[in-house]
Design a protein around this motif. Sequence first.
Motif, short mmCIF file in Angstrom:
data_model
loop_
_atom_site.label_atom_id
_atom_site.label_comp_id
_atom_site.label_asym_id
_atom_site.label_seq_id
_atom_site.Cartn_x
_atom_site.Cartn_y
_atom_site.Cartn_z
N GLU A 119 20.72 13.15 6.68
CA GLU A 119 19.32 12.94 7.06
C GLU A 119 19.05 11.46 7.36
N GLY A 120 19.69 10.58 6.59
CA GLY A 120 19.53 9.15 6.83
C GLY A 120 20.11 8.73 8.17
N ILE A 121 21.27 9.28 8.53
CA ILE A 121 21.86 8.97 9.84
C ILE A 121 20.95 9.45 10.96
N ASP A 122 20.41 10.66 10.80
CA ASP A 122 19.54 11.21 11.84
C ASP A 122 18.30 10.34 12.02
N ARG A 123 17.75 9.85 10.92
CA ARG A 123 16.59 8.96 11.03
C ARG A 123 16.96 7.66 11.71
N PHE A 124 18.15 7.14 11.42
CA PHE A 124 18.58 5.88 12.03
C PHE A 124 18.59 6.00 13.56
N TYR A 125 19.07 7.14 14.06
CA TYR A 125 19.13 7.34 15.51
C TYR A 125 17.82 7.86 16.09
N GLY A 126 16.81 7.97 15.27
CA GLY A 126 15.51 8.39 15.77
C GLY A 126 15.38 9.88 15.98
N GLY A 127 16.28 10.66 15.37
CA GLY A 127 16.23 12.10 15.52
C GLY A 127 16.91 12.56 16.79
N VAL A 181 23.43 -0.69 10.18
CA VAL A 181 23.00 -0.03 8.95
C VAL A 181 23.08 -1.00 7.77
N GLN A 182 24.13 -1.81 7.72
CA GLN A 182 24.30 -2.76 6.62
C GLN A 182 23.48 -4.03 6.81
N ARG A 183 22.87 -4.17 7.99
CA ARG A 183 21.91 -5.23 8.27
C ARG A 183 22.54 -6.62 8.19
N PHE A 184 23.59 -6.81 8.97
CA PHE A 184 24.17 -8.14 9.10
C PHE A 184 24.62 -8.35 10.54
N ALA A 185 24.58 -9.59 10.99
CA ALA A 185 25.07 -9.91 12.32
C ALA A 185 26.59 -9.81 12.33
N HIS A 228 30.89 -0.22 14.05
CA HIS A 228 29.81 0.29 14.90
C HIS A 228 29.37 -0.84 15.81
N THR A 229 29.36 -0.59 17.10
CA THR A 229 28.98 -1.63 18.05
C THR A 229 27.87 -1.12 18.96
N GLY A 230 26.85 -1.96 19.14
CA GLY A 230 25.83 -1.71 20.13
C GLY A 230 24.61 -0.95 19.66
N ASP A 231 23.45 -1.44 20.06
CA ASP A 231 22.19 -0.73 19.85
C ASP A 231 21.10 -1.52 20.56
N HIS A 232 20.48 -0.93 21.57
CA HIS A 232 19.48 -1.66 22.35
C HIS A 232 18.27 -2.05 21.52
N ARG A 233 18.10 -1.43 20.35
CA ARG A 233 16.92 -1.71 19.52
C ARG A 233 17.09 -2.93 18.62
N TYR A 234 18.34 -3.34 18.40
CA TYR A 234 18.62 -4.42 17.45
C TYR A 234 19.59 -5.41 18.08
N ASP A 235 19.86 -6.49 17.32
CA ASP A 235 20.88 -7.43 17.78
C ASP A 235 21.81 -7.78 16.63
N PHE A 236 22.34 -6.76 16.00
CA PHE A 236 23.33 -6.97 14.94
C PHE A 236 24.75 -6.85 15.47
N THR A 264 34.49 11.79 17.28
CA THR A 264 33.32 12.65 17.41
C THR A 264 32.06 12.10 16.75
N ASP A 265 32.21 11.26 15.74
CA ASP A 265 31.08 10.80 14.91
C ASP A 265 30.57 11.91 14.01
N TYR A 266 31.48 12.81 13.56
CA TYR A 266 31.07 13.79 12.55
C TYR A 266 30.31 13.04 11.45
N PRO A 267 29.18 13.60 10.99
CA PRO A 267 28.66 14.96 11.16
C PRO A 267 27.54 15.09 12.17
N MET A 268 27.52 14.24 13.19
CA MET A 268 26.38 14.24 14.10
C MET A 268 26.26 15.53 14.91
#
Length: 270
Positions: free
Chosen positions: A22-30, A119-123, A146-154, A228-232
């Motif tokens: 559920e936390g992963i799903d929230r991170f990706y915005g559902g 997720v770990q909140r570090f550059a 994990h690399t890349g996310d247009h919403r952040y710059d970590f 695959t990024d299981y369990p997505m």
Amino acid sequence: MYRIFDAHCHIYPDTIAQKAVEGIDRFYGGLPFDHCDGTVGTLLRSGQAAGISHFLVHSVATAPRQVSGINRFIASETARSGGAFTGLGTLHPDSEQTEEDFRELVSLGLKGVKLHPDVQRFAADSPKAMRIYRLCEEAGLPVLVHTGDHRYDFSNPNRIVNVLRAFPRLKFVGAHFGGWSVWDDAVRLLSGFGNIFVDTSSSFYALGLEKGRELIRKWGADRVLFGTDYPMWEPQPDISCLLAMGLEEDEYRRIFWENAVDVFGLGGDV
């Protein structure tokens, strides 16, 4: 037709798996997909039903106190898997005992380190992160990030460039084609470095056939790992998408199996 190595799988103890997913799903915005439950049993059942015979498993510590417990869990499940799993450990840049955590990770037989800057909140190129890359480079262990996310710059490509320059002997695997949601920036800025590999996880659903094939060819099939990024979601759609791209036989063998074996130094162990 091919041996398949899933090089990107998150697993959790059964007691916390639902909360973690559920936390992963929230991170990706559902995400608009039915996800799996994050347990080891479901990974094996769904993966093997899709023709996957080996899995790279890991989890991410969101606080330094979680590192040792997660690493012991991953090592235990790897030992119990009967040869189906290769395990990666976790580290946290804010830990005051990173070297000790790293030594335990190595002693547990884990084959590399998984980091998730967003997720770990570090550059990804912060001094604390650089300390982890140095440990991995010196020990000859790969790091999956994990690399890349247009919403952040970590973890965007502008930061990964600095890591690749600083550690040219480090085997660096950039998840999600090197930059989730910023795929074009990633291939433009990072593909010129010889020490980066990428995996296909959480990408084909957005890229589609033509763009996915284009990225594989730009990166080069000898640097792409199937994941695959299981369990997505269930693994079969990603396998089917890749097979529909009409790649060469040797490209499929590299992507589905041989690259992961080479990167993680498994040789005849799988």
